[in-house]
Design a protein around this motif. Structure first.
Motif, short mmCIF file in Angstrom:
data_model
loop_
_atom_site.label_atom_id
_atom_site.label_comp_id
_atom_site.label_asym_id
_atom_site.label_seq_id
_atom_site.Cartn_x
_atom_site.Cartn_y
_atom_site.Cartn_z
N TYR A 298 -1.68 1.58 10.64
CA TYR A 298 -0.14 1.97 10.20
C TYR A 298 0.52 0.60 10.35
CZ TYR A 298 4.35 4.03 10.26
OH TYR A 298 5.68 4.45 9.83
N ILE A 299 0.41 -0.02 11.79
CA ILE A 299 1.23 -1.42 11.85
C ILE A 299 0.90 -2.45 11.03
CG2 ILE A 299 1.79 -3.02 13.82
CD1 ILE A 299 1.69 -0.77 15.93
N PRO A 300 -0.58 -2.73 10.82
CA PRO A 300 -0.98 -3.80 9.86
C PRO A 300 -0.18 -3.58 8.56
CG PRO A 300 -2.70 -3.50 11.14
CD PRO A 300 -1.65 -2.26 11.46
N LEU A 301 -0.29 -2.34 8.18
CA LEU A 301 0.30 -2.16 6.58
C LEU A 301 1.84 -2.40 6.55
CD1 LEU A 301 -1.32 1.70 5.78
CD2 LEU A 301 -1.70 -0.94 4.67
N GLY A 306 10.38 -2.41 6.31
CA GLY A 306 10.12 -2.71 4.70
C GLY A 306 10.91 -1.60 4.02
N SER A 307 10.70 -1.49 2.69
CA SER A 307 11.61 -0.44 2.06
C SER A 307 11.22 0.94 2.24
CB SER A 307 11.23 -0.79 0.31
OG SER A 307 9.90 -0.40 0.08
N MET A 308 12.03 1.66 1.68
CA MET A 308 11.77 3.13 1.84
C MET A 308 10.47 3.54 1.31
SD MET A 308 13.91 6.74 0.54
CE MET A 308 13.82 6.17 -1.12
N LYS A 311 7.55 2.72 3.37
CA LYS A 311 7.55 3.63 4.44
C LYS A 311 6.69 4.90 4.16
CE LYS A 311 11.64 2.26 7.02
NZ LYS A 311 13.15 2.81 7.26
N ILE A 312 7.12 5.40 2.98
CA ILE A 312 6.48 6.60 2.58
C ILE A 312 5.12 6.37 2.31
CG2 ILE A 312 6.29 8.35 0.64
CD1 ILE A 312 9.70 7.95 0.38
N ARG A 313 4.81 5.24 1.70
CA ARG A 313 3.39 4.94 1.36
C ARG A 313 2.55 4.94 2.52
NH1 ARG A 313 2.51 -1.04 0.31
NH2 ARG A 313 2.88 -1.00 2.67
N ASN A 314 2.99 4.28 3.54
CA ASN A 314 2.41 3.87 4.94
C ASN A 314 1.99 5.21 5.67
OD1 ASN A 314 2.31 1.17 4.41
ND2 ASN A 314 3.97 0.75 5.60
N LEU A 348 12.03 9.07 7.84
CA LEU A 348 13.09 8.51 7.12
C LEU A 348 14.47 8.83 7.64
CD1 LEU A 348 11.78 9.86 3.72
CD2 LEU A 348 11.55 7.52 4.44
N LEU A 349 14.47 9.53 8.34
CA LEU A 349 16.00 9.72 9.16
C LEU A 349 16.24 9.11 10.53
CD1 LEU A 349 16.78 13.63 8.21
CD2 LEU A 349 17.84 11.76 7.35
N ASN A 350 14.81 8.37 10.67
CA ASN A 350 14.81 7.74 12.23
C ASN A 350 14.91 8.65 13.08
OD1 ASN A 350 14.51 5.06 10.96
ND2 ASN A 350 16.67 4.97 10.52
#
Length: 479
Positions: A298-301, A306-308, A311-314, A348-350
């Motif tokens: 997760y962190i290496p990705l 980055g963009s939203m 985040k969704i991809r990761n 996404l909402l932190n």
């Protein structure tokens, strides 16, 4: 060799006596004994698979040393790639070969073509998903400069094959466990007693909670079309307790056993069913695997940076890969994807780090809001477990369809009052022990001493009285 078997009940005290009274003259002798008995423990299932763990250990041992001798970045990357290819190659072949073949055939069938490929009768080596990840973390950390490689081959081989956690974790990091093989171990009575206490609690979870639930779960899932929605809901609830009692029970036994020999393993479960959201659940469920994927994938990705869309991809990558790690079946991939959907809004909402403390810490009862959030999180988890338990995705959807039918509010055909009472008592013990490393740790506070011994013998009596007719293998042995 099963933790809940007569063989292990004989094996453990013999190893304990040899370790502390015969081989206690030096660290080398103790490590050598642990290596030998770990290979005996692992070879008890099938001695042929010892060659895999030995070869994997050899490769990573020498690659670790080679990494320390070269500063050439290209050569270092090649060495790391070699380690990953060996470990993932073994894992991919034994665990996923037939899955990819079958999926390939199904894809061609959709386009009107058909053929009969060669399938292999491959036996999955027990624990391969666990020890390959453990050795990979070693070479990755050495490559990144976070860990100095060891030249003590006995200590390294014992680290890879350490029998308490070899088969089903926790997946230990080399920087935590490996140095312990180089430290002088002294017998500590209090630590050993605490280890035995945690072993006893792990056996309770496995033999009383998980194994008794398994009998009912198997009956309901295998014959789901014959039962009402309320019974299917009960089957899903029982499986939730089964998988937790089975896997966390194994972890408790592993951690307690390691403590008998002077080792400290990481906590692998932290009362996950008392979580107030799915992010908290995944910080408390199978912690060693969750943190492994966080740190090495997760962190290496890019993690949450980055963009939203990044985040969704990761998030989907880490959960789907986690699902695929569990087994070569589309059900696990769907299970991972469903958990990604659960987790996504929080990220996404932190709000994924909102609940970092222990629920209702220092209190007897949660607030109404905490109770509601725990109930909602548990309900979502139960639904996801249906896919985890089902034989296929079709089976899972059919089961869900039956569960949410008009008969959901009917009286279940299967009602086992003794098991329901046991699960209720178990939940209460877990709740009042949720601030400890494991729920049964609070027994050490009971006074006077005869009261503690009464509790111990009472639990032992329960193990014999409520044990299932047929000992059940640990669920995670298949992963």
């Amino acid at each position: 060799m099963l933790f809940n078997s007569i063989e292990f009940a004989i094996f453990l005290p013999i190893v304990f006596l040899l370790y502390w009274f015969i081989f206690n003259k030096s660290i080398f002798f103790q490590n050598f004994l642990l290596l030998v008995v770990s290979y005996i423990f692992y070879g008890w299932w099938d001695w042929r698979f010892l060659s895999l763990i030995i070869f994997s250990s050899l490769v990573d041992y020498f690659i670790g040393i080679k990494l320390s001798k070269t500063g050439n970045q290209r050569r270092r990357k090649l060495l790391l790639t070699a380690s990953l290819l060996v470990n993932l190659g073994f894992l991919g072949f034994f665990k996923y070969f037939n899955f990819f073949v079958d999926s390939f055939v199904e894809a061609f069938t959709l386009f009107g073509s058909s053929f009969e490929p060669t399938r292999l009768s491959v036996i999955l080596p027990v624990g391969i998903s666990f020890y390959t990840f453990q050795t990979m973390s070693y070479t990755i950390d050495v490559y990144k400069g976070k860990l100095q490689p060891t030249r003590d081959i006995i200590a390294f081989f014992a680290f890879v094959s350490f029998f308490p956690q070899l088969v089903a974790g926790p997946i230990e990091r080399a920087k935590n466990l490996l140095p312990q093989f180089s430290e002088k171990r002294r017998f500590e009575y209090d630590k050993a007693v605490d280890g035995l206490r945690q072993i006893l609690w792990g056996l309770f979870k496995k033999m009383i909670i998980a194994d008794n639930c398994a009998v009912v779960v198997d009956e309901i899932f295998f014959n789901y079309a014959e039962y009402s929605g309320s019974t299917l809901l009960m089957g899903a609830l029982f499986f939730s307790f089964q998988i937790y009692g089975d896997f966390s029970g194994y972890s408790d036994i592993a951690i307690g056993t390691a403590r008998l020999f002077g080792f400290s393993l990481m906590q692998n479960f932290a009362f996950p069913y008392f979580s107030r959201d799915m992010a908290e659940f995944w910080r408390r469920w199978h912690i060693s695997l969750s943190t492994w994927f966080r740190d090495y994938l997760y962190i290496p990705l890019g993690g949450s940076r980055g963009s939203m869309w990044a985040k969704i991809r990761n998030i989907f990558i880490i959960f789907i890969v986690s699902g695929f790690w569990h087994g070569a079946n589309w059900t696990f991939i769907v299970w991972g994807g469903l958990n990604a959907l659960y987790f996504l809004p929080l990220s996404l909402l932190n709000k994924n780090r909102t609940n970092l403390d222990i629920v209702a810490k220092g209190k007897y009862l949660p607030t109404i809001r905490e109770a509601f959030n725990m109930g909602l999180t548990f309900g979502l988890t139960v639904l996801a477990w249906v896919f985890f338990r089902a034989e296929s995705v079709t089976h899972a959807f059919a089961y869900m369809g039956g569960m949410f039918s008009d008969s959901l509010l009917s009286y279940p055909e299967i009602v086992i009052k003794n098991l329901i009472l046991l699960l209720g008592a178990f939940t209460l013990i877990e709740w009042f022990g949720r601030e400890g490393q494991y729920a049964f740790a609070n027994v050490s506070l009971l006074r006077p001493r005869p009261l503690r011994w009464f509790v111990y013998f009472f639990v032992i009596g329960l193990l014999f009285y409520f044990k299932a007719n047929q000992p059940q293998p640990f669920v995670y042995f298949q992963f």
